[in-house]
Motif scaffolding. Structure first.
Motif, PDB file in Angstrom:
ATOM      1  N   VAL A 240       0.842  -1.204   0.000  1.00  0.00           N
ATOM      2  CA  VAL A 240       0.000   0.000   0.000  1.00  0.00           C
ATOM      3  C   VAL A 240       0.875   1.251   0.000  1.00  0.00           C
ATOM      4  CG1 VAL A 240      -1.657   1.334   1.360  1.00  0.00           C
ATOM      5  CG2 VAL A 240      -1.954  -1.145   1.106  1.00  0.00           C
ATOM      6  N   ALA A 246      -4.172  -0.509  -3.117  1.00  0.00           N
ATOM      7  CA  ALA A 246      -4.918   0.478  -2.345  1.00  0.00           C
ATOM      8  C   ALA A 246      -5.344  -0.155  -1.031  1.00  0.00           C
ATOM      9  CB  ALA A 246      -6.138   0.938  -3.120  1.00  0.00           C
ATOM     10  N   ASP A 249      -8.343  -2.356  -1.132  1.00  0.00           N
ATOM     11  CA  ASP A 249      -8.396  -3.489  -2.067  1.00  0.00           C
ATOM     12  C   ASP A 249      -8.693  -4.811  -1.359  1.00  0.00           C
ATOM     13  OD1 ASP A 249      -7.975  -1.907  -4.208  1.00  0.00           O
ATOM     14  OD2 ASP A 249      -5.857  -2.421  -4.492  1.00  0.00           O
ATOM     15  N   GLN A 277       0.949   2.908  -8.478  1.00  0.00           N
ATOM     16  CA  GLN A 277       0.323   4.190  -8.170  1.00  0.00           C
ATOM     17  C   GLN A 277       1.295   5.068  -7.388  1.00  0.00           C
ATOM     18  OE1 GLN A 277      -3.276   3.278  -6.049  1.00  0.00           O
ATOM     19  NE2 GLN A 277      -3.830   1.603  -7.430  1.00  0.00           N
ATOM     20  N   ASN A 280       1.979   5.972  -1.001  1.00  0.00           N
ATOM     21  CA  ASN A 280       1.084   6.444   0.045  1.00  0.00           C
ATOM     22  C   ASN A 280       1.868   6.559   1.353  1.00  0.00           C
ATOM     23  OD1 ASN A 280      -0.992   7.025   1.775  1.00  0.00           O
ATOM     24  ND2 ASN A 280      -2.270   5.273   1.213  1.00  0.00           N
TER      25      ASN A 280
END
Length: 667
Positions: A240, A246, A249, A277, A280
Motif C-alpha cells: 500500500v 490500495a 483493495d 500508483q 502512500n
C-alpha cells in the motif's frame, strides 16, 4: 477347537537310548503322580514349549541335558499330528521345529523342518486359525493386534504357582504384557465377538491412526498459516505504501494473498508499471503513530502487572514472617494446661508455696493470651496469599511483555524506513521477491484442503464402523455369556463347598473373580477371599466352568484347545517341605497312617478329583484333563474316568529314565 494331547514324546540326547513316550487318554482325567523333583511340573513347560512358547521354562540340568527333542502327538479334528522342538541346550530357546501331519510311527530321530515363523504359520493352518496374525502387530500397537493361538494358552494351564494364587487366576497373567493380551483376546475366546468383529476392530484401529495423523498434519499447516498472517499483513502494508495496492483493495488474509498473486503474475509478464500508483506515505505515518500509541499503552500495562506481582510477593513474604512470629510465641508457652492443673483450690503458689488470692486472675489472663495465640496459629496455618494468584499475575506480565516486544519491533521497522528511497523501484522489486517467497509458503500451507477431504473420507469410514459396533449386539452377548459363566462357576464352587461372597463373576478387566451381594454392595475380589483351599477351589471351579462352556455346541468352533493341565492342586492340604518332601510321597504303612490320621485333608483332596470327574461328566467328556500330583490311586482311584498316565514314585522313577542318566555318565 478339538485339540487333545495323545502323547508327550522325548528323543534322547544319546541315540543309543530309546525314544520315550507318555500316552494320554483324550476324554479322561490323566494322572501323572510321583515324588518331588521327578519332573512332574516340567510337563506344563514341555507342552507350552512345543506349542511355540517364546521362552523355554523347562528346567536346566537333567531334563535339558538328556533330551535332544521335545515333542507332542496331537489329535486335531480327529487327525494325528506330530510336532517337536529341539532342546535349547545352553541357549535361552530354540527356533528349530518339526511338524509331520501325516506320520504313521514316531521316528527314531528328527531333522528340522520349520523355523519359528514357519511353524506358527503351519500350526495356524492345522488348527484352522489362518486368519489370525502370528505376532502382536507393530503397526497396530503392542497389545491391540488380533489374537494368535499363543494368546489362548492361558485357558489350558494351571501351574503350581497359579493353582492356589490369590492374585492371579490365569497362566502368565501375572505379567503386564500377557495380561493385556489376554484381556483383549478374552471376548474372542468366549464367543462374544467373532472374526468379522476382530477384522473391523483392526480396521478401525488402522483408520483411527491414519485419521489422527492427518488431523495433526492439518493442525501443523494451520499453525503455519497463522504464522504467515503477520508476514502477509506486513507485506500488504508495504505494498500500500509503495503504491502497488490500495488500502481498500483487501481486508482479509485470503484476499490479500489473491491480490499478491495478481501482482506476481503482472511482474512476470512485465506489466507491473500498469498498476503502480503514487506512493502512500501517509499510510506509513498513520501506522507508525498507531504503533507508538499501542507501545505506550502496553508499557503502562506491563508496569501495572509488574507492580501487582511485586506487591503480591511482598505480601506473601510478610505473611510468612508473621506466621513464623506467631509460631515462636506459641512455642514459648510452656505446657499451660499442666500449670492450671497444679493450682490448688487454696491458691497456693507452685513456685514459693505462699498463699495468695491473685493466682486466679493471673491464670485467667494467661488463658486468654494463650487462646489468642492458638487462634492466630490456626488462622495462619496456610499462607493467606495463594500461590496461584502470584503465578496468574506473572503469566499476565509475561503475555503483556511479549506483546510489547512485538509492537516495538514493528515500530522500529517503520521508524528505520529510509525516506530517501521511498519512491525508488528498488524497494518495489525487493517487496515482490518477498511476496513470491510468501506465496510459495502459502501454497504449501494450502494443502489443508486436500487433507480436509481425506479426513472427511476417513471420518465417514470410522462412523460406518462405529455404527456396526453399535448394532453388533456385543453388549447383549457379553451379558449372556457373563451370566452363563457365573452360573457354571457357582455350580462348581457349590460342589467344592467354598466360602460364598454373594454372586460370582469372571471379571474380564481384572482377570480374576469378583463377588458382590447386590448392586449396592462393594465388589470384592478373589484375593480378598481367605484361605488357600478357597483360592484353589475357585481356580479349578473357574477352569471347569470355562471348559464346560467351551465344550457346548454353540462354541464348537472356539479357538481354545480342549485340554487342561493342573499341577499339584492338593498342595493346599499337603504342602511340600523346603526339601521337596511331601507326605503323600510315602508308601505302605506310612501312607495308611496319613490316611487314617488326616482324614479331613484326604477327603478334601479326593473332592478335587471328584469335581474334575464331575466337570468331565457335565461336558460329556468333550475335553481332556491332565493332573500332576503327589497323590496316588489310593486317593483318586475311585473317581470315574480317572486313569494313571505315569507313576514316578519308585526310587528311579521320573520323567527322564534312569538308564538315560547312566548312559550319559558312562559315556
Amino acid at each position: 477347537m478339538k485339540l487333545f494331547i495323545k502323547e508327550i514324546v522325548l528323543w534322547p540326547e544319546d541315540s543309543r537310548n530309546s525314544v520315550l513316550s507318555i500316552p494320554f487318554a483324550t476324554n479322561k482325567i490323566n494322572v501323572i503322580h510321583g515324588r518331588s523333583r521327578t519332573g512332574k511340573s516340567s510337563i506344563i513347560a514341555i507342552v507350552d514349549y512345543c506349542l511355540g512358547a517364546t521362552r523355554c521354562a523347562i528346567p536346566v540340568g537333567i531334563i535339558r541335558d538328556n533330551v535332544r527333542w521335545f515333542g507332542l502327538v496331537l489329535e486335531i479334528n480327529d487327525e494325528e499330528v506330530l510336532i517337536a522342538r529341539r532342546t535349547p541346550g545352553d541357549r535361552q530357546t530354540s527356533k528349530e521345529f518339526f511338524i509331520d501331519p501325516n506320520f504313521d510311527t514316531i521316528p527314531l530321530s528328527l531333522d528340522t523342518t520349520h523355523n519359528e515363523l514357519q511353524f506358527k504359520q503351519a500350526f495356524n493352518n492345522l488348527v484352522q486359525l489362518t486368519n489370525l496374525p502370528l505376532t502382536d502387530g507393530q503397526d497396530i500397537g503392542r497389545f491391540d493386534g488380533r489374537p494368535s493361538y499363543r494368546d489362548l494358552a492361558a485357558f489350558n494351564f494351571l501351574p503350581q504357582h497359579i493353582v492356589a494364587n490369590p492374585n492371579t487366576l490365569f497362566f502368565k497373567a501375572d505379567s503386564y504384557e500377557h495380561k493385556e493380551r489376554l484381556k483383549r483376546v478374552m471376548p474372542f475366546a468366549l464367543g462374544v465377538i467373532d472374526n468379522e468383529y476382530l477384522l473391523k476392530e483392526r480396521e478401525k484401529s488402522q483408520l483411527q491412526r491414519m485419521y489422527d495423523d492427518l488431523v495433526k498434519q492439518r493442525e501443523v499447516l494451520l499453525r503455519s498459516m497463522k504464522a504467515w498472517d503477520a508476514d502477509i499483513k506486513r507485506h500488504w502494508d508495504d505494498a500500500v505504501e509503495l503504491g502497488l495496492a490500495a488500502e481498500s483493495d483487501a481486508k482479509t488474509t485470503e484476499t490479500r494473498i489473491e491480490k499478491f498473486g495478481e501482482l506476481n503474475r503482472l511482474f512476470l509478464q512485465d506489466g507491473l508499471k500498469s498498476v503502480l500508483q503514487t506512493p502512500n506515505f501517509v499510510y506509513t505515518n498513520e501506522r507508525y503513530k498507531d504503533a507508538m500509541k499501542k507501545e505506550i499503552d502496553l508499557q503502562k500495562l506491563v508496569d501495572s502487572h509488574r507492580r501487582e506481582v511485586r506487591g503480591l510477593e511482598q505480601l506473601s513474604s510478610r505473611a510468612d514472617s508473621f506466621k513464623n512470629a506467631v509460631k515462636l510465641e506459641q512455642n514459648r508457652v510452656v505446657n499451660f494446661d499442666w500449670l492450671k492443673s497444679r493450682i490448688g483450690g487454696d491458691n497456693e503458689c507452685v513456685v514459693c508455696g505462699s498463699h495468695t488470692n491473685q493466682l486466679s486472675d493471673v491464670i485467667s489472663h494467661l488463658d486468654t493470651e494463650v487462646n489468642r495465640v492458638n487462634v492466630l496459629a490456626k488462622a495462619l496455618f496456610e499462607n493467606p496469599v495463594v500461590d496461584k494468584e502470584i503465578e496468574a499475575s506473572k503469566s499476565r506480565l509475561r503475555q503483556a511483555s511479549a506483546e510489547l516486544h512485538t509492537t516495538r519491533v514493528e515500530r522500529n521497522r517503520l521508524q528505520t524506513i529510509d525516506a530517501a528511497t521511498k519512491d525508488s523501484l528498488s524497494r518495489v522489486y525487493l517487496l515482490i521477491g518477498r511476496i513470491q517467497s510468501a506465496l510459495a509458503a502459502v501454497a504449501t500451507s494450502n494443502n489443508t484442503d486436500d487433507l480436509s477431504n481425506r479426513i472427511d473420507v476417513l471420518s465417514k469410514q470410522l462412523n460406518d464402523l462405529n455404527s456396526y459396533f453399535l448394532t453388533s449386539g456385543k453388549s447383549q452377548r457379553e451379558a449372556k455369556v457373563d451370566s452363563h459363566l457365573s452360573g457354571l462357576i457357582d455350580i462348581y464352587a457349590e460342589g467344592f463347598g467354598l466360602e460364598k461372597r454373594g454372586s460370582i463373576k469372571l471379571d474380564k478387566n481384572e482377570l480374576t473373580l469378583s463377588f458382590r451381594f447386590d448392586e449396592n454392595s462393594k465388589k470384592e475380589y478373589l484375593w480378598e477371599v481367605g484361605s488357600g483351599a478357597n483360592w484353589m477351589g475357585y481356580h479349578i471351579a473357574t477352569f471347569l466352568a470355562l471348559h464346560e462352556f467351551f465344550s457346548s455346541d454353540e462354541l464348537k468352533n472356539t479357538p481354545v484347545f480342549q485340554f487342561l493341565i493342573i499341577d499339584q492342586p492338593s498342595q493346599v492340604y499337603f504342602p511340600s517341605a523346603a526339601s521337596g518332601a511331601n507326605d503323600l510321597d510315602k508308601a505302605g504303612d506310612e501312607i495308611k497312617n496319613i490316611i487314617a490320621n488326616r482324614n479331613e485333608d484326604i477327603e478334601a483332596t479326593k473332592k478335587i478329583f471328584e469335581m474334575l470327574a464331575e466337570g468331565l461328566r457335565r461336558s460329556s467328556n468333550r475335553y481332556q484333563i491332565i493332573v500332576l500330583e503327589h497323590a496316588d490311586a489310593s486317593i483318586w482311584g475311585h473317581c470315574k474316568d480317572t486313569v494313571e498316565a505315569a507313576n514316578w514314585k519308585s526310587a528311579d522313577g521320573g520323567l527322564i529314565p534312569h538308564d538315560w542318566i547312566l548312559s550319559k555318565v558312562m559315556r
